[in-house]
Motif scaffolding. Structure first.
Motif, PDB file in Angstrom:
ATOM      1  N   GLU A  39      16.526  -3.636  -3.849  1.00 17.50           N
ATOM      2  CA  GLU A  39      15.512  -4.160  -4.765  1.00 17.50           C
ATOM      3  C   GLU A  39      14.205  -4.333  -3.996  1.00 17.50           C
ATOM      4  OE1 GLU A  39      18.370  -6.898  -7.587  1.00 17.50           O
ATOM      5  OE2 GLU A  39      17.488  -7.767  -5.793  1.00 17.50           O
ATOM      6  N   PRO A  40      13.077  -4.010  -4.630  1.00 18.90           N
ATOM      7  CA  PRO A  40      11.790  -4.127  -3.950  1.00 18.90           C
ATOM      8  C   PRO A  40      11.455  -5.548  -3.522  1.00 18.90           C
ATOM      9  CG  PRO A  40      11.579  -2.816  -5.944  1.00 18.90           C
ATOM     10  CD  PRO A  40      12.947  -3.436  -5.967  1.00 18.90           C
ATOM     11  N   ILE A  41      10.965  -5.659  -2.312  1.00 18.07           N
ATOM     12  CA  ILE A  41      10.445  -6.919  -1.780  1.00 18.07           C
ATOM     13  C   ILE A  41       8.924  -6.869  -1.801  1.00 18.07           C
ATOM     14  CG2 ILE A  41      10.242  -8.382   0.265  1.00 18.07           C
ATOM     15  CD1 ILE A  41      12.978  -7.276   1.143  1.00 18.07           C
ATOM     16  N   SER A  42       8.382  -5.741  -1.331  1.00 17.21           N
ATOM     17  CA  SER A  42       6.937  -5.593  -1.221  1.00 17.21           C
ATOM     18  C   SER A  42       6.584  -4.110  -1.211  1.00 17.21           C
ATOM     19  CB  SER A  42       6.450  -6.261   0.068  1.00 17.21           C
ATOM     20  OG  SER A  42       5.055  -6.178   0.180  1.00 17.21           O
ATOM     21  N   PHE A  43       5.417  -3.787  -1.740  1.00 17.24           N
ATOM     22  CA  PHE A  43       4.896  -2.420  -1.734  1.00 17.24           C
ATOM     23  C   PHE A  43       3.496  -2.503  -1.153  1.00 17.24           C
ATOM     24  CE2 PHE A  43       3.240   1.296  -4.397  1.00 17.24           C
ATOM     25  CZ  PHE A  43       3.744   2.244  -3.524  1.00 17.24           C
ATOM     26  N   GLU A  44       3.310  -1.946   0.037  1.00 19.37           N
ATOM     27  CA  GLU A  44       2.062  -2.173   0.765  1.00 19.37           C
ATOM     28  C   GLU A  44       1.449  -0.898   1.311  1.00 19.37           C
ATOM     29  OE1 GLU A  44       2.007  -5.420   3.514  1.00 19.37           O
ATOM     30  OE2 GLU A  44       3.691  -6.407   2.507  1.00 19.37           O
ATOM     31  N   ARG A  45       0.111  -0.839   1.234  1.00 17.67           N
ATOM     32  CA  ARG A  45      -0.617   0.252   1.865  1.00 17.67           C
ATOM     33  C   ARG A  45      -0.665  -0.006   3.357  1.00 17.67           C
ATOM     34  NH1 ARG A  45      -6.639   1.327   0.248  1.00 17.67           N
ATOM     35  NH2 ARG A  45      -6.826  -0.685   1.282  1.00 17.67           N
ATOM     36  N   MET A  46      -0.262   0.981   4.116  1.00 17.61           N
ATOM     37  CA  MET A  46      -0.275   0.878   5.571  1.00 17.61           C
ATOM     38  C   MET A  46      -1.551   1.480   6.149  1.00 17.61           C
ATOM     39  SD  MET A  46       2.484  -0.600   6.714  1.00 17.61           S
ATOM     40  CE  MET A  46       2.476  -1.715   5.316  1.00 17.61           C
ATOM     41  N   THR A  47      -1.914   2.680   5.685  1.00 23.51           N
ATOM     42  CA  THR A  47      -3.103   3.345   6.219  1.00 23.51           C
ATOM     43  C   THR A  47      -3.817   4.119   5.130  1.00 23.51           C
ATOM     44  OG1 THR A  47      -1.880   5.333   6.878  1.00 23.51           O
ATOM     45  CG2 THR A  47      -2.113   3.607   8.538  1.00 23.51           C
ATOM     46  N   SER A  48      -5.098   4.315   5.356  1.00 23.36           N
ATOM     47  CA  SER A  48      -5.946   5.118   4.488  1.00 23.36           C
ATOM     48  C   SER A  48      -6.628   6.136   5.380  1.00 23.36           C
ATOM     49  CB  SER A  48      -6.968   4.208   3.799  1.00 23.36           C
ATOM     50  OG  SER A  48      -7.768   4.936   2.920  1.00 23.36           O
ATOM     51  N   GLY A  49      -6.494   7.416   5.043  1.00 25.05           N
ATOM     52  CA  GLY A  49      -6.993   8.461   5.930  1.00 25.05           C
ATOM     53  C   GLY A  49      -8.084   9.305   5.313  1.00 25.05           C
ATOM     54  N   GLY A  50      -8.079  10.558   5.694  1.00 23.48           N
ATOM     55  CA  GLY A  50      -9.093  11.504   5.233  1.00 23.48           C
ATOM     56  C   GLY A  50      -8.535  12.480   4.214  1.00 23.48           C
ATOM     57  N   TRP A  51      -9.184  13.632   4.108  1.00 28.98           N
ATOM     58  CA  TRP A  51      -8.782  14.618   3.115  1.00 28.98           C
ATOM     59  C   TRP A  51      -7.502  15.356   3.477  1.00 28.98           C
ATOM     60  CZ3 TRP A  51     -14.327  16.952   2.936  1.00 28.98           C
ATOM     61  CH2 TRP A  51     -15.148  16.129   2.165  1.00 28.98           C
ATOM     62  N   THR A  52      -7.185  15.417   4.769  1.00 22.69           N
ATOM     63  CA  THR A  52      -6.042  16.240   5.171  1.00 22.69           C
ATOM     64  C   THR A  52      -4.947  15.476   5.902  1.00 22.69           C
ATOM     65  OG1 THR A  52      -7.159  16.850   7.223  1.00 22.69           O
ATOM     66  CG2 THR A  52      -7.431  18.339   5.333  1.00 22.69           C
ATOM     67  N   SER A  53      -5.168  14.207   6.176  1.00 21.61           N
ATOM     68  CA  SER A  53      -4.125  13.458   6.885  1.00 21.61           C
ATOM     69  C   SER A  53      -4.391  11.962   6.827  1.00 21.61           C
ATOM     70  CB  SER A  53      -4.033  13.897   8.353  1.00 21.61           C
ATOM     71  OG  SER A  53      -5.202  13.522   9.047  1.00 21.61           O
ATOM     72  N   THR A  54      -3.347  11.227   7.170  1.00 16.27           N
ATOM     73  CA  THR A  54      -3.463   9.790   7.401  1.00 16.27           C
ATOM     74  C   THR A  54      -2.526   9.445   8.549  1.00 16.27           C
ATOM     75  OG1 THR A  54      -3.532   7.613   6.347  1.00 16.27           O
ATOM     76  CG2 THR A  54      -1.686   9.031   5.748  1.00 16.27           C
ATOM     77  N   VAL A  55      -2.813   8.372   9.220  1.00 12.63           N
ATOM     78  CA  VAL A  55      -2.044   7.967  10.390  1.00 12.63           C
ATOM     79  C   VAL A  55      -0.767   7.267   9.948  1.00 12.63           C
ATOM     80  CG1 VAL A  55      -2.073   6.428  12.403  1.00 12.63           C
ATOM     81  CG2 VAL A  55      -4.122   7.712  11.777  1.00 12.63           C
TER      82      VAL A  55
END
Length: 131
Positions: A39-55
């Motif tokens: 069951e979900p506990i949390s849904f979180e954004r980890m990183t925001s990247g560019g047009w071709t990748s994210t870290v």
């Protein structure tokens, strides 16, 4: 608060995440953290990247999972190209996350790539990188 449903298929996971990615003009990595009952506990954004990748920041992913007392997680990121197929980098990153997940006992349940209205699930494709 995330609705308490059991996330036991990639389609259920995709339906939780799809709206986050629908209007993005860049790549992002999100993680759905789950309890022992999937069951979900949390849904979180980890990183925001560019047009071709994210870290993929392994320390951030796992420190957040430990803070939430998570026992499972599903990674999500988007491709702007229109193709959901994993890149070599996606496969390598999934392998690295999986190695650490076994040590920390936070199971990597899936890594889902979203592009438009389609998705690719490493677990559904039985890609050996999850095992």
């Amino acid at each position: 608060m995330i609705k308490r449903i059991q996330v036991n298929t990639s389609l259920i996971a995709y339906n939780i995440a799809k709206d986050v990615f629908k209007d993005l003009d860049h790549e992002e990595l999100w993680v759905l953290y789950l309890n022992h009952g999937n069951e979900p506990i949390s849904f979180e954004r980890m990183t925001s990247g560019g047009w071709t990748s994210t870290v993929i920041d392994l320390r951030q992913i796992f420190s957040t999972g430990l803070r939430h007392h998570s026992t499972g997680m599903i990674l999500f990121h988007n491709h702007l190209s229109g193709s959901c197929n994993p890149s070599t980098s996606d496969i390598t990153n999934t392998k690295n996350v999986n190695k650490i997940s076994k040590i920390l006992e936070i199971q990597l349940i899936d890594h889902i790539i979203i592009s438009g209205n389609s998705f690719y699930s490493f677990a559904d494709e039985e890609v050996t990188t999850i095992d």
